[in-house]
Design an enzyme around this catalytic site. Structure first.
Site, mmCIF file in Angstrom:
data_model
loop_
_atom_site.group_PDB
_atom_site.id
_atom_site.type_symbol
_atom_site.label_atom_id
_atom_site.label_comp_id
_atom_site.label_asym_id
_atom_site.label_seq_id
_atom_site.Cartn_x
_atom_site.Cartn_y
_atom_site.Cartn_z
ATOM 1 C CD GLU A 82 -67.310 131.210 58.819
ATOM 2 O OE1 GLU A 82 -67.712 131.698 59.890
ATOM 3 O OE2 GLU A 82 -66.514 130.259 58.768
ATOM 4 C CB SER B 207 -71.126 131.637 59.528
ATOM 5 O OG SER B 207 -70.145 132.449 60.122
ATOM 6 C CB SER C 175 -69.583 139.242 67.563
ATOM 7 O OG SER C 175 -69.559 139.557 66.191
#
EC number: 6.3.2.4
Length: 324
Positions: free
Chosen positions: A15, A165, A298
């Site tokens: 990530e 993720s 996000s």
């Protein structure tokens, strides 16, 4: 006097690049009239300050200070924007707690607990939080496809136990696919969790401490164009993210109450984002993120905007709460 704030970004996991994006957004929106922000890149090879001309200056790790221009800069607060290890699994939190430096994420034990899906489920089991049926495998153990299929059913999800993720995640329809999916998950972690498939509406909901109070943000409904909410769906536009979620009033109340209960019973602080799937009106917990993505697109910033909280206010509140 303005506060020196270290925005830690990067990390040791897959990530890394996502964390860089989050940290750059935090750097962009922090109020310069209140804070002196410093982007601090954390890698396995080195920890360093990256200035706006992309010059690198190594940190002193013994006290997390920055030797710069003959001076020694000390930080009043650390803004944690590292997804995955070492920023989301408790390692950096423990380091800062030992040094006595305030930081924006939850404490080290709670970070380690929520990052470990197995341990999180065990901690919440006494409270009756509904979750998918799960099966655990450690690297080196034999893989019993029949036992897995019998316990969790098919299709099922194979996941790295400590990763984010959607790295190391596969949806498996046939027993013959299990071994390949498990090996894929082992690329991210030496522990694997296999979970039953829950067929329902998926939502993500943020819980934060804002103005010294626990605040639940509006939920986001997740509709993936792919088979599930994988990396492409999360970061490459292969999904719809609808905030507020198109769910019933009963569902909205249930997920709000459950997310807030989990935040409080686990003693969390700072930002969190929890994922649930509805089976009827009942929200089943999938996972908890304690350093969620913070780019403009996000989920947590989307939810904050819906609640009337700007990115400037969101980031400012995190620092104020840490300093409090």
């Amino acid at each position: 006097m303005k506060k020196n704030v270290a925005i830690i970004i990067g990390g040791y996991s897959s990530e890394y690049n996502i964390s860089i994006k989050s940290g750059n957004v935090v750097f962009k929106y922090l109020d310069r009239s209140k804070y002196n922000p410093y982007r601090i890149i954390i890698t396995k090879e080195k920890w360093y300050y990256l200035d706006e001309e992309n010059n690198e200056f190594l940190l002193e790790r013994s006290d997390f200070s920055l030797p710069l221009d003959g001076n020694k800069i000390k930080f009043d607060c650390v803004f944690n924007a590292i997804h995955g290890t070492p920023g989301e699994d408790g390692l950096m939190q423990a380091y800062f707690e030992l040094l006595g430096i305030p930081h924006t994420s939850c404490n080290h034990y709670e970070a380690a607990l929520t990052f470990n899906k197995r341990d999180l489920l065990s901690a919440l089991k006494p409270y009756g939080i509904p979750c998918a049926t799960s099966y655990f495998i450690n690297k080196g153990q034999s893989i019993d496809e029949d036992a897995i299929a019998e316990k969790v059913g098919l299709p099922c999800f194979v996941k790295a136990n400590r990763a984010g993720s959607s790295y190391g995640v596969s949806k498996v329809y046939k027993k013959e696919e299990l071994e390949t999916a498990i090996e894929n998950a082992f690329k991210e972690d030496h522990q694997v969790i296999i979970e039953s498939f829950l067929d329902g509406t998926e939502v993500s909901i943020g819980v934060i401490t804002y103005n010294n109070e626990v605040k639940v943000l509006p939920a986001t409904e997740i509709i993936s164009e792919n088979d599930f909410f994988d990396f492409e769906a999360k970061y490459m536009g292969k999904s719809q993210e609808i905030t507020p979620a198109r769910i019933s009033e009963t569902q909205a109340t249930n997920v709000k109450e459950r997310a807030e209960f989990i935040y409080k019973v686990l003693g969390l602080k700072g930002y969190t984002r929890s994922e649930f799937i509805f089976i009827g009106a009942e929200p089943y917990l999938l996972e908890i993120n304690t350093t969620p993505g913070l780019t403009e697109e996000s989920l947590l910033p989307q939810q904050a905007r819906e609640a009337g909280i700007s990115l400037e206010a969101l980031f400012d509140s995190a620092i104020e709460e840490a300093l409090r």
